[in-house]
Write a protein that holds these residues in place. Sequence first.
Motif, PDB file in Angstrom:
ATOM      1  N   ALA A 210      10.439  -6.228  -4.747  1.00 45.02           N
ATOM      2  CA  ALA A 210      10.069  -6.206  -3.455  1.00 45.02           C
ATOM      3  C   ALA A 210      11.000  -5.497  -2.649  1.00 45.02           C
ATOM      4  N   PHE A 211      10.900  -4.508  -1.691  1.00 47.47           N
ATOM      5  CA  PHE A 211      12.101  -3.719  -0.822  1.00 47.47           C
ATOM      6  C   PHE A 211      11.545  -4.286   0.497  1.00 47.47           C
ATOM      7  N   THR A 212      12.830  -4.678   1.178  1.00 53.82           N
ATOM      8  CA  THR A 212      12.656  -4.927   2.703  1.00 53.82           C
ATOM      9  C   THR A 212      13.938  -4.106   3.293  1.00 53.82           C
ATOM     10  N   ILE A 213      13.282  -3.084   4.009  1.00 50.49           N
ATOM     11  CA  ILE A 213      14.106  -2.035   4.683  1.00 50.49           C
ATOM     12  C   ILE A 213      14.330  -2.286   6.163  1.00 50.49           C
ATOM     13  N   ILE A 214      15.335  -2.367   6.387  1.00 43.52           N
ATOM     14  CA  ILE A 214      15.516  -2.637   7.912  1.00 43.52           C
ATOM     15  C   ILE A 214      16.223  -1.232   8.616  1.00 43.52           C
ATOM     16  N   SER A 215      15.555  -0.446   9.393  1.00 46.95           N
ATOM     17  CA  SER A 215      15.804   0.611   9.939  1.00 46.95           C
ATOM     18  C   SER A 215      15.441   1.086  11.220  1.00 46.95           C
ATOM     19  N   ASP A 216      16.181   1.873  12.044  1.00 49.64           N
ATOM     20  CA  ASP A 216      15.502   2.532  13.235  1.00 49.64           C
ATOM     21  C   ASP A 216      14.624   3.400  13.085  1.00 49.64           C
ATOM     22  N   LYS A 247      12.423  -3.361  16.768  1.00 49.52           N
ATOM     23  CA  LYS A 247      12.269  -2.519  15.909  1.00 49.52           C
ATOM     24  C   LYS A 247      11.421  -2.710  14.564  1.00 49.52           C
ATOM     25  N   TYR A 248      11.259  -2.144  13.590  1.00 47.56           N
ATOM     26  CA  TYR A 248      10.239  -2.517  12.318  1.00 47.56           C
ATOM     27  C   TYR A 248      10.983  -2.679  11.156  1.00 47.56           C
ATOM     28  N   MET A 249      10.602  -3.664  10.447  1.00 47.66           N
ATOM     29  CA  MET A 249      11.038  -3.701   9.076  1.00 47.66           C
ATOM     30  C   MET A 249       9.898  -3.070   8.115  1.00 47.66           C
ATOM     31  N   VAL A 250      10.297  -2.556   7.060  1.00 44.14           N
ATOM     32  CA  VAL A 250       9.357  -2.033   5.868  1.00 44.14           C
ATOM     33  C   VAL A 250       9.281  -2.996   4.808  1.00 44.14           C
ATOM     34  N   TYR A 251       8.098  -3.345   4.382  1.00 40.25           N
ATOM     35  CA  TYR A 251       7.899  -4.263   3.266  1.00 40.25           C
ATOM     36  C   TYR A 251       7.236  -3.385   2.382  1.00 40.25           C
ATOM     37  N   CYS A 252       7.636  -3.226   0.953  1.00 39.83           N
ATOM     38  CA  CYS A 252       6.928  -2.491  -0.080  1.00 39.83           C
ATOM     39  C   CYS A 252       7.371  -3.129  -1.401  1.00 39.83           C
ATOM     40  N   VAL A 253       6.203  -3.088  -2.233  1.00 44.51           N
ATOM     41  CA  VAL A 253       6.282  -3.824  -3.443  1.00 44.51           C
ATOM     42  C   VAL A 253       6.293  -2.815  -4.657  1.00 44.51           C
ATOM     43  N   VAL A 254       7.001  -2.519  -5.496  1.00 46.00           N
ATOM     44  CA  VAL A 254       7.020  -1.431  -6.522  1.00 46.00           C
ATOM     45  C   VAL A 254       7.349  -1.645  -7.808  1.00 46.00           C
ATOM     46  N   SER A 255       6.948  -1.182  -8.917  1.00 46.57           N
ATOM     47  CA  SER A 255       7.513  -1.317 -10.387  1.00 46.57           C
ATOM     48  C   SER A 255       8.817  -0.956 -10.419  1.00 46.57           C
ATOM     49  N   ARG A 256       9.389  -1.645 -11.525  1.00 43.80           N
ATOM     50  CA  ARG A 256      10.704  -1.666 -11.711  1.00 43.80           C
ATOM     51  C   ARG A 256      11.042  -0.006 -12.141  1.00 43.80           C
ATOM     52  N   GLN A 257      10.414   0.756 -12.430  1.00 40.08           N
ATOM     53  CA  GLN A 257      10.617   2.182 -12.918  1.00 40.08           C
ATOM     54  C   GLN A 257      10.530   2.941 -11.457  1.00 40.08           C
ATOM     55  N   GLU A 258      10.248   2.356 -10.423  1.00 44.46           N
ATOM     56  CA  GLU A 258      10.175   3.021  -9.025  1.00 44.46           C
ATOM     57  C   GLU A 258      11.198   2.918  -8.201  1.00 44.46           C
ATOM     58  N   ILE A 259      12.145   2.029  -8.813  1.00 42.65           N
ATOM     59  CA  ILE A 259      13.282   1.382  -7.750  1.00 42.65           C
ATOM     60  C   ILE A 259      14.069   2.652  -7.311  1.00 42.65           C
ATOM     61  N   VAL A 280      10.034 -10.002  -7.744  1.00 44.08           N
ATOM     62  CA  VAL A 280       8.821 -10.585  -7.403  1.00 44.08           C
ATOM     63  C   VAL A 280       8.023 -10.784  -8.844  1.00 44.08           C
ATOM     64  N   HIS A 281       7.245 -11.630  -8.933  1.00 48.13           N
ATOM     65  CA  HIS A 281       6.334 -12.124 -10.004  1.00 48.13           C
ATOM     66  C   HIS A 281       5.053 -12.059  -9.706  1.00 48.13           C
ATOM     67  N   ASP A 282       4.097 -11.733 -11.134  1.00 52.81           N
ATOM     68  CA  ASP A 282       2.679 -11.924 -11.170  1.00 52.81           C
ATOM     69  C   ASP A 282       2.163 -11.240  -9.980  1.00 52.81           C
ATOM     70  N   VAL A 283       2.332  -9.923  -9.774  1.00 58.32           N
ATOM     71  CA  VAL A 283       1.895  -9.039  -8.757  1.00 58.32           C
ATOM     72  C   VAL A 283       0.374  -8.589  -8.946  1.00 58.32           C
ATOM     73  N   HIS A 284      -0.604  -9.092  -8.161  1.00 57.97           N
ATOM     74  CA  HIS A 284      -2.056  -8.446  -8.147  1.00 57.97           C
ATOM     75  C   HIS A 284      -2.254  -7.611  -7.057  1.00 57.97           C
ATOM     76  N   GLY A 285      -3.315  -6.872  -7.439  1.00 54.22           N
ATOM     77  CA  GLY A 285      -3.913  -6.133  -6.288  1.00 54.22           C
ATOM     78  C   GLY A 285      -3.824  -4.560  -6.494  1.00 54.22           C
ATOM     79  N   GLU A 286      -4.274  -3.847  -5.554  1.00 52.27           N
ATOM     80  CA  GLU A 286      -4.206  -2.366  -5.610  1.00 52.27           C
ATOM     81  C   GLU A 286      -2.828  -1.589  -6.115  1.00 52.27           C
ATOM     82  N   GLY A 287      -2.989  -1.240  -6.988  1.00 52.04           N
ATOM     83  CA  GLY A 287      -1.701  -0.442  -7.731  1.00 52.04           C
ATOM     84  C   GLY A 287      -0.937  -1.202  -8.727  1.00 52.04           C
TER      85      GLY A 287
END
Length: 291
Positions: A210-216, A247-259, A280-287
Amino acid sequence: MNSSSKVASTIVKTAAPIMLGAAVYAFGLLYFIVPNKLMEGGVTGITILLNYAFNIPIFLTTLLLNLPLFLLGWKVLGGRQIAYTGVGIGALSFFLWLFERMINAGWIVTFSTEHDFILASLYAGVTLGLGLGIVFRFGGTTGGVDIVARILGRKFGWSMGQIILAVDVIIIGASLLYIPREKILYTLVAVFISSRMIDFIQEGAYAAKAFTIISDDAPQIADLITAEMDRGVTLIPAIGAYSKQAKYMVYCVVSRQEIRRLSQLVKSVDPKAFVIISDVHDVHGEGFRET
């Protein structure tokens, strides 16, 4: 399908894996633990000790010791919480009886060694952890100390983990009266491997990041991730504690290969972005895998 049929289907889908897990656990006990005079914690450890000391069948003591605990748990915790524990206890006792008969008849040749105890410990840990992990994942237990821990945890607020650990230490310590110290050390290896295997099964075989990104430039980063990686992205409103700026934070979950790819995309927009990468573990849903 009417409501009663749905309930029956749910029970079968839950009870069947619990029975499978109990079968794997029983096999690990009789195939790896007992032939090599190793130990196990909890009530199962007591049954193994009684077997070593007095040659009492493990399936019998498992049933006799767990039955009063199950009835106590049913009274204190309620039927809904304890029902699948009854399935686990019954299945474990049955498969211990079945595998013991098969071993005595020569249909199963156990793994018994005089030298390679580390191999026996590793395979015992994997097998026991796999079985218990399946049982726990579907809401069951094999009874014993788990029931006591739940009751004491509700009554006194004690940690279940602390209660189980304390009982395991006492039981494994008592086993020094019947088995050598080095076997206790091998047992600890099996217990450690088993606990890791249980965590693996509980958390899920599929792990992601899981990526949590804080940026302008959070909105631009979110748009780029969506366009380039076809991953779902969430923008979370936030306020800087020091700057007091919204501001906004970006939250995104990716596979290990996409890090690496995601990290490069973030840097291409904002090299100074603050990025947190979490397991993160046991991820379900689209993608990811479907539930």
